[in-house]
Design a protein around this motif. Structure first.
Motif, PDB file in Angstrom:
ATOM      1  N   THR A  51       0.832  -1.194   0.000  1.00  0.00           N
ATOM      2  CA  THR A  51       0.000   0.000   0.000  1.00  0.00           C
ATOM      3  C   THR A  51       0.871   1.250   0.000  1.00  0.00           C
ATOM      4  N   SER A  52       0.228   2.410  -0.102  1.00  0.00           N
ATOM      5  CA  SER A  52       0.960   3.668  -0.124  1.00  0.00           C
ATOM      6  C   SER A  52       1.681   3.954   1.190  1.00  0.00           C
ATOM      7  N   SER A  53       1.252   3.315   2.272  1.00  0.00           N
ATOM      8  CA  SER A  53       1.916   3.479   3.563  1.00  0.00           C
ATOM      9  C   SER A  53       2.939   2.376   3.822  1.00  0.00           C
ATOM     10  N   ASN A  54       3.283   1.619   2.749  1.00  0.00           N
ATOM     11  CA  ASN A  54       4.273   0.535   2.804  1.00  0.00           C
ATOM     12  C   ASN A  54       3.812  -0.667   3.634  1.00  0.00           C
ATOM     13  N   PHE A  55       2.520  -0.770   3.861  1.00  0.00           N
ATOM     14  CA  PHE A  55       1.939  -1.939   4.499  1.00  0.00           C
ATOM     15  C   PHE A  55       1.704  -3.013   3.444  1.00  0.00           C
ATOM     16  N   ILE A  56       2.085  -4.258   3.742  1.00  0.00           N
ATOM     17  CA  ILE A  56       1.853  -5.356   2.806  1.00  0.00           C
ATOM     18  C   ILE A  56       0.457  -5.898   3.056  1.00  0.00           C
ATOM     19  N   LEU A  57      -0.434  -5.644   2.117  1.00  0.00           N
ATOM     20  CA  LEU A  57      -1.824  -6.069   2.207  1.00  0.00           C
ATOM     21  C   LEU A  57      -1.971  -7.429   1.526  1.00  0.00           C
ATOM     22  N   LYS A  58      -2.386  -8.425   2.291  1.00  0.00           N
ATOM     23  CA  LYS A  58      -2.558  -9.778   1.764  1.00  0.00           C
ATOM     24  C   LYS A  58      -4.040 -10.109   1.661  1.00  0.00           C
ATOM     25  N   TRP A  59      -4.382 -10.923   0.650  1.00  0.00           N
ATOM     26  CA  TRP A  59      -5.738 -11.449   0.561  1.00  0.00           C
ATOM     27  C   TRP A  59      -5.682 -12.963   0.356  1.00  0.00           C
ATOM     28  N   ALA A  60      -6.754 -13.619   0.792  1.00  0.00           N
ATOM     29  CA  ALA A  60      -6.860 -15.070   0.674  1.00  0.00           C
ATOM     30  C   ALA A  60      -8.325 -15.436   0.466  1.00  0.00           C
ATOM     31  N   HIS A  61      -8.557 -16.517  -0.279  1.00  0.00           N
ATOM     32  CA  HIS A  61      -9.924 -16.978  -0.568  1.00  0.00           C
ATOM     33  C   HIS A  61     -10.746 -15.852  -1.196  1.00  0.00           C
ATOM     34  N   ALA A  62     -10.144 -15.124  -2.108  1.00  0.00           N
ATOM     35  CA  ALA A  62     -10.747 -13.894  -2.609  1.00  0.00           C
ATOM     36  C   ALA A  62     -11.520 -14.109  -3.903  1.00  0.00           C
ATOM     37  N   ARG A  63     -12.436 -13.162  -4.136  1.00  0.00           N
ATOM     38  CA  ARG A  63     -13.177 -13.093  -5.389  1.00  0.00           C
ATOM     39  C   ARG A  63     -12.906 -11.751  -6.064  1.00  0.00           C
ATOM     40  N   ASN A  64     -12.870 -11.765  -7.373  1.00  0.00           N
ATOM     41  CA  ASN A  64     -12.736 -10.544  -8.171  1.00  0.00           C
ATOM     42  C   ASN A  64     -14.045 -10.331  -8.914  1.00  0.00           C
ATOM     43  N   ILE A  65     -14.685  -9.198  -8.665  1.00  0.00           N
ATOM     44  CA  ILE A  65     -15.953  -8.874  -9.313  1.00  0.00           C
ATOM     45  C   ILE A  65     -15.724  -7.725 -10.279  1.00  0.00           C
ATOM     46  N   SER A  66     -16.057  -7.935 -11.534  1.00  0.00           N
ATOM     47  CA  SER A  66     -15.913  -6.899 -12.556  1.00  0.00           C
ATOM     48  C   SER A  66     -17.274  -6.278 -12.848  1.00  0.00           C
ATOM     49  N   TYR A  67     -17.286  -4.978 -13.096  1.00  0.00           N
ATOM     50  CA  TYR A  67     -18.555  -4.296 -13.340  1.00  0.00           C
ATOM     51  C   TYR A  67     -18.345  -3.116 -14.276  1.00  0.00           C
ATOM     52  N   VAL A  68     -19.439  -2.592 -14.786  1.00  0.00           N
ATOM     53  CA  VAL A  68     -19.432  -1.402 -15.619  1.00  0.00           C
ATOM     54  C   VAL A  68     -20.427  -0.426 -15.015  1.00  0.00           C
ATOM     55  N   ASN A  69     -20.117   0.882 -15.069  1.00  0.00           N
ATOM     56  CA  ASN A  69     -21.047   1.850 -14.487  1.00  0.00           C
ATOM     57  C   ASN A  69     -21.912   2.485 -15.570  1.00  0.00           C
ATOM     58  N   ASP A  70     -22.725   3.462 -15.167  1.00  0.00           N
ATOM     59  CA  ASP A  70     -23.680   4.052 -16.105  1.00  0.00           C
ATOM     60  C   ASP A  70     -23.024   4.951 -17.143  1.00  0.00           C
ATOM     61  N   LEU A  71     -21.729   5.248 -16.960  1.00  0.00           N
ATOM     62  CA  LEU A  71     -20.989   6.029 -17.956  1.00  0.00           C
ATOM     63  C   LEU A  71     -20.173   5.149 -18.889  1.00  0.00           C
ATOM     64  N   GLY A  72     -20.279   3.830 -18.704  1.00  0.00           N
ATOM     65  CA  GLY A  72     -19.543   2.898 -19.546  1.00  0.00           C
ATOM     66  C   GLY A  72     -18.129   2.622 -19.079  1.00  0.00           C
ATOM     67  N   LYS A  73     -17.762   3.101 -17.892  1.00  0.00           N
ATOM     68  CA  LYS A  73     -16.428   2.857 -17.362  1.00  0.00           C
ATOM     69  C   LYS A  73     -16.414   1.541 -16.588  1.00  0.00           C
ATOM     70  N   LYS A  74     -15.351   0.777 -16.775  1.00  0.00           N
ATOM     71  CA  LYS A  74     -15.250  -0.538 -16.148  1.00  0.00           C
ATOM     72  C   LYS A  74     -14.342  -0.489 -14.920  1.00  0.00           C
ATOM     73  N   GLY A  75     -14.702  -1.269 -13.916  1.00  0.00           N
ATOM     74  CA  GLY A  75     -13.916  -1.343 -12.696  1.00  0.00           C
ATOM     75  C   GLY A  75     -13.975  -2.740 -12.116  1.00  0.00           C
ATOM     76  N   TYR A  76     -13.262  -2.940 -11.029  1.00  0.00           N
ATOM     77  CA  TYR A  76     -13.290  -4.234 -10.360  1.00  0.00           C
ATOM     78  C   TYR A  76     -13.212  -4.038  -8.851  1.00  0.00           C
ATOM     79  N   VAL A  77     -13.638  -5.067  -8.144  1.00  0.00           N
ATOM     80  CA  VAL A  77     -13.545  -5.116  -6.692  1.00  0.00           C
ATOM     81  C   VAL A  77     -12.978  -6.475  -6.313  1.00  0.00           C
ATOM     82  N   ILE A  78     -12.036  -6.495  -5.382  1.00  0.00           N
ATOM     83  CA  ILE A  78     -11.537  -7.743  -4.800  1.00  0.00           C
ATOM     84  C   ILE A  78     -12.043  -7.799  -3.371  1.00  0.00           C
TER      85      ILE A  78
END
Length: 209
Positions: A51-78
């Motif tokens: 991260t920006s504060s030099n913290f190591i952020l770990k994830w496990a058993h994660a899902r990645n969700i992809s989406y599009v908004n009303d302006l047609g821009k695409k994003g994701y969430v983990i």
């Protein structure tokens, strides 16, 4: 809303569309992204990012969700739920809720914000990483609009630049990381080399000395 099995992403979400994500799949922490349409959800391998504060952020058993908004821009969430041990976290008081939030700036090609919350009832950590590479979110959006957290419990104070220039960035993400990305010249007018190593590295990669 269920997952859409689409061969290609939709072009736009409708104004009334909403992506609802049960982060731990147990009802404890739920994210709502308004004016967005989910088009893909998949399990991903365990991983980590600095991260920006030099913290190591770990994830496990994660899902990645992809989406599009009303302006047609695409994003994701983990999103994920994992034990503190799996995330290499030390919880000071395991009997109370604890939390952390911050930014990920150009690490593993990620421009994102994140939130972690420890639940003392099951001794698990719930995590979310929200991409804001193409869709402009700030931490206030994530904490209060998307996660619906209580401002009196989860307190967040955004950074504001010096008063001489505050009007220029009024009402937007005023963090030094966002300013450096959008206006490198302004950033170096107000910050010294070495204040933020990750920003210096990014700007050097873009040709700024």
């Amino acid at each position: 809303m269920g997952i859409l099995n689409l061969t290609s992403p939709p072009s736009f979400a409708n104004y009334n569309d909403n992506v609802t994500i049960d982060i731990g799949q147990d009802g404890y922490l739920i994210a709502h992204i308004d004016k967005a349409l989910e088009y893909k959800s998949e399990n991903i391998a365990d991983g980590e990012v600095k991260t920006s504060s030099n913290f190591i952020l770990k994830w496990a058993h994660a899902r990645n969700i992809s989406y599009v908004n009303d302006l047609g821009k695409k994003g994701y969430v983990i999103v994920w739920k994992a034990s503190p041990q799996e995330m290499n976290l030390d919880i000071n008081d395991t009997h109370v809720i604890s939390y952390d939030y911050g930014r990920i700036y150009n690490q593993n090609h990620m421009f994102a914000i994140y939130y972690l919350q420890y639940n003392p009832q099951n001794a698990m950590v719930y995590g979310i990483i929200l991409d804001h590479n193409s869709i402009n979110y700030d931490l206030s959006d994530l904490l209060y609009d998307i996660l619906g957290l209580n401002k009196s419990v989860i307190k967040y104070h955004e950074y504001y630049p010096p008063s001489s220039s505050s009007s220029r960035y009024s009402g937007v993400d005023n963090s030094p990381h966002s300013i450096a990305r959008n206006d490198p010249d302004w950033y170096y007018d107000h910050y010294d080399y070495g204040d933020y190593d990750d920003i210096d590295e990014y700007l050097e990669s873009q040709g700024y000395d």
